[in-house]
Design a protein around this motif. Structure first.
Motif, short mmCIF file in Angstrom:
data_model
loop_
_atom_site.label_atom_id
_atom_site.label_comp_id
_atom_site.label_asym_id
_atom_site.label_seq_id
_atom_site.Cartn_x
_atom_site.Cartn_y
_atom_site.Cartn_z
N SER A 101 2.66 -7.56 4.41
CA SER A 101 3.16 -6.74 5.52
C SER A 101 2.94 -5.26 5.26
O SER A 101 2.72 -4.48 6.18
CB SER A 101 4.65 -7.03 5.78
OG SER A 101 5.43 -6.57 4.70
N LEU A 102 3.01 -4.85 3.99
CA LEU A 102 2.73 -3.45 3.65
C LEU A 102 1.28 -3.10 3.95
O LEU A 102 0.98 -2.04 4.50
CB LEU A 102 3.05 -3.21 2.16
CG LEU A 102 2.85 -1.78 1.68
CD1 LEU A 102 3.77 -0.83 2.43
CD2 LEU A 102 3.08 -1.69 0.18
N LEU A 103 0.36 -4.01 3.62
CA LEU A 103 -1.07 -3.79 3.94
C LEU A 103 -1.28 -3.73 5.44
O LEU A 103 -2.05 -2.90 5.93
CB LEU A 103 -1.93 -4.89 3.33
CG LEU A 103 -2.23 -4.76 1.85
CD1 LEU A 103 -2.97 -5.99 1.34
CD2 LEU A 103 -3.06 -3.52 1.58
N ASP A 104 -0.62 -4.60 6.20
CA ASP A 104 -0.75 -4.59 7.66
C ASP A 104 -0.24 -3.27 8.24
O ASP A 104 -0.86 -2.70 9.14
CB ASP A 104 0.01 -5.76 8.28
CG ASP A 104 -0.68 -7.10 8.04
OD1 ASP A 104 -1.91 -7.09 7.79
OD2 ASP A 104 0.00 -8.14 8.10
N LYS A 105 0.87 -2.78 7.72
CA LYS A 105 1.41 -1.50 8.18
C LYS A 105 0.44 -0.36 7.87
O LYS A 105 0.23 0.53 8.69
CB LYS A 105 2.76 -1.23 7.53
CG LYS A 105 3.88 -2.07 8.10
CD LYS A 105 5.20 -1.74 7.43
CE LYS A 105 6.29 -2.66 7.95
NZ LYS A 105 7.58 -2.37 7.30
N ALA A 106 -0.15 -0.40 6.69
CA ALA A 106 -1.12 0.63 6.31
C ALA A 106 -2.35 0.59 7.21
O ALA A 106 -2.83 1.62 7.66
CB ALA A 106 -1.52 0.46 4.85
#
Length: 152
Positions: free
Chosen positions: A3-8
């Protein structure tokens, strides 16, 4: 972590969506040369660079179609650079073999021109982002040379 990668990715996509990008358009397509092998047309392409730095052009690919059929295609590797905060004119030479023109007799016979669609893909190297392709197209008609054009 996913989810952190998707947000980035979403953050970067949003920021790049509002960043000015180079724009291109076809200004004119006209007869350039006539030889025994082919007719060469010249497309004048205007490319505007909104950045203050020069941007290298990786390649320019083209496809010339008439009546839904591709009659010429090719790639111009390394056509130069786009100067910062300027509009750069590129000349794209399109070679159409004579035998292809014979298959377009119905279109040519009606008004002595070739109705065309020119599709171009300009690939530039943007800092940080990498290769970026600008697709654009133009429709129009190109007049064929007459006998008087051949002997002048």
């Amino acid at each position: 972590m996913a989810s952190l990668l998707d947000k980035a990715k979403n953050f970067v996509a949003e920021k790049l969506g509002v960043v000015a990008k180079p724009e291109a358009e076809v200004i004119d397509v006209d007869l350039k040369d006539l030889s025994r092998e082919c007719i060469t047309y010249q497309a004048k392409v205007s490319v505007t660079n909104p950045y203050s730095v020069s941007i290298p052009i990786c390649q320019l690919s083209y496809s010339l179609k008439s009546n839904g059929r591709e009659i010429a295609s090719g790639t111009m590797p390394d056509p130069g650079s786009l100067n910062g905060n300027e509009t750069t004119m590129l000349d794209v030479l399109l070679e159409v073999p004579h035998d292809v023109l014979v298959t377009l007799v119905k279109d040519i016979g009606a008004d002595w021109d070739i109705d065309y669609e020119l599709e171009l893909r300009l690939t530039i190297d943007l800092p940080v982002i990498g290769d970026f392709t600008i697709p654009f197209s133009n429709k129009g008609a190109v007049k064929l040379p007459t006998l008087s054009d051949l002997f002048t």
